[in-house]
Design an enzyme around this catalytic site. Structure first.
Site, short mmCIF file in Angstrom:
data_model
loop_
_atom_site.label_atom_id
_atom_site.label_comp_id
_atom_site.label_asym_id
_atom_site.label_seq_id
_atom_site.Cartn_x
_atom_site.Cartn_y
_atom_site.Cartn_z
N LYS A 1 6.24 -13.13 -0.59
CA LYS A 1 4.97 -13.12 -1.31
C LYS A 1 5.18 -13.95 -2.57
O LYS A 1 5.87 -13.53 -3.49
CB LYS A 1 4.54 -11.69 -1.67
CG LYS A 1 3.29 -11.66 -2.55
CD LYS A 1 2.91 -10.25 -2.97
CE LYS A 1 1.96 -10.32 -4.15
NZ LYS A 1 1.53 -8.99 -4.62
N GLY B 1 -6.24 -6.18 -7.51
CA GLY B 1 -7.53 -5.88 -8.11
C GLY B 1 -8.27 -4.72 -7.48
O GLY B 1 -9.29 -4.26 -7.99
N ASN C 1 -1.49 -1.78 -4.70
CA ASN C 1 -0.38 -0.97 -5.20
C ASN C 1 -0.87 0.05 -6.22
O ASN C 1 -0.90 1.26 -5.98
CB ASN C 1 0.70 -1.88 -5.80
CG ASN C 1 2.00 -1.17 -6.15
OD1 ASN C 1 3.05 -1.78 -6.23
ND2 ASN C 1 1.99 0.14 -6.38
N THR C 2 -1.35 -0.45 -7.36
CA THR C 2 -1.68 0.43 -8.48
C THR C 2 -2.72 1.50 -8.10
O THR C 2 -2.60 2.65 -8.52
CB THR C 2 -2.21 -0.41 -9.67
OG1 THR C 2 -1.28 -1.46 -9.92
CG2 THR C 2 -2.36 0.44 -10.91
#
Lengths: 64, 256
Positions: free
Chosen positions: B95, B184, B205-206
């Site tokens: 990535k 995002g 992820n977050t």
């Protein structure tokens, strides 16, 4: 001999990158770079260290 | 579902591995959701072999591993990191992140294209974290990328899709290229929206790791991407301004 390992100045005995990993007990899954150049595992025994070298030893870590 | 460099993904959810409250919760989030791709990174090895412990956890999950070049700001740094990642993780997937702006973490697309070209030449299979710019996308494909990963919104912002118009245009422009919305996403509805636009996967992820219950949120994200994918395949109706009765008028009793 004084070199920099992961940003920290260290006094080491090892003469090669392979010896350095052994000296620091870093036998696990790591990747190495010397002076900002990638050194593949197979080339570590032949990679001679010199005074002032900057060594990066990286390991798997969480990422996004 | 499209193939990613010849690999079939069992589902369209790619999950990051950072910021979870504990390794156990990270593991549960993957197992409960069934996410099949995990992004990982390389950092300086400290004392105690934390890297090996983390790697064991990921290996046991049996997922595909997508190493990143997070935090890299130059082509050289990103290319070197990619080579180190390939050796450590044993995969050609990378990535590719090349950060151009510290506050927005916006990709530096000029360096991104250059790094993608070099890495493709070195035998990597590049997943470029890019913007929604179609010209940059074209250049990345020319550089050898077979997957594109435009941002939905800045990394960790949880704002959803800032520019669905541009993402729809990207889908239309590159109908055969696997497309992933990367970064995002804050809510399952954002992830579903990306899939409804015809994207092939969502990387986040977050939104999961920082949720009050990451395991539950991981499941919600999986349900959302699956629902969005089904909806895209089902050819949704167009929105309209006026009402249109769905119950037939013919045969209605005269009772007024």
């Amino acid at each position: 001999m004084k070199i920099v390992i992961n940003g920290e100045s260290c006094e080491v005995v090892a003469g090669t990158l392979a010896d350095l990993l052994e000296e620091r007990a870093l036998a696990g899954r790591v990747a190495t770079a010397v002076n900002e150049t990638f050194v593949p595992a197979a080339q570590r025994p032949a990679c001679k260290l010199q005074e002032g070298d900057r060594v990066e030893i990286l390991a798997p870590m969480q990422g996004g | 579902m499209k193939r990613f460099y010849g690999t079939d993904l069992p589902n369209p959810l790619m999950l990051g591995t950072a910021q979870y409250p504990s390794p156990a919760i990270l593991e549960q989030a993957f197992r409960a959701s069934g996410a099949a791709v995990a992004t990982v990174s390389l950092r300086r090895e400290g004392a105690g072999g934390a890297g090996d412990t983390f790697w064991k956890l990921i290996e046991d999950l049996g997922v595909l591993v997508l190493p990143n070049t997070a935090g890299c700001h130059t082509v050289k740094e990103a290319v070197t990191t990619a080579h180190m990642a390939r050796e450590v993780f044993g995969t050609r997937w990378i990535k590719l992140e090349l950060i151009g702006h510290t506050d927005s973490l916006q990709p530096d697309v000029f360096q991104l294209v250059e790094a993608a070209r070099i890495l493709t030449g070195d035998g990597f299979q590049v997943f470029p974290y890019t913007t929604e710019d179609l010209i940059v996308a074209e250049r990345l494909l020319t550089a050898g990328c077979e997957v594109l990963m435009p941002w939905g919104a800045p990394i960790g912002s949880g704002r959803g899709l800032n520019n669905p118009y541009a993402l729809r245009a990207m889908r239309a422009e590159f109908p055969d290229v696997p497309l992933v919305v990367d970064a995002g996403i804050g809510l399952p509805s954002h992830a579903a929206q990306a899939m409804e636009l015809g994207f092939d996967a969502v990387l986040l992820n977050t939104a999961v790791a920082r949720a009050g219950d990451p395991v539950l949120m991981a499941r919600a994200m999986m349900d959302a991407v699956e629902a969005g994918r089904l909806a895209y395949g089902a050819d949704p109706i167009d929105a309209r301004d006026m009402a249109e009765a769905s119950t037939p008028v013919i045969g209605k009793a005269f009772l007024a």
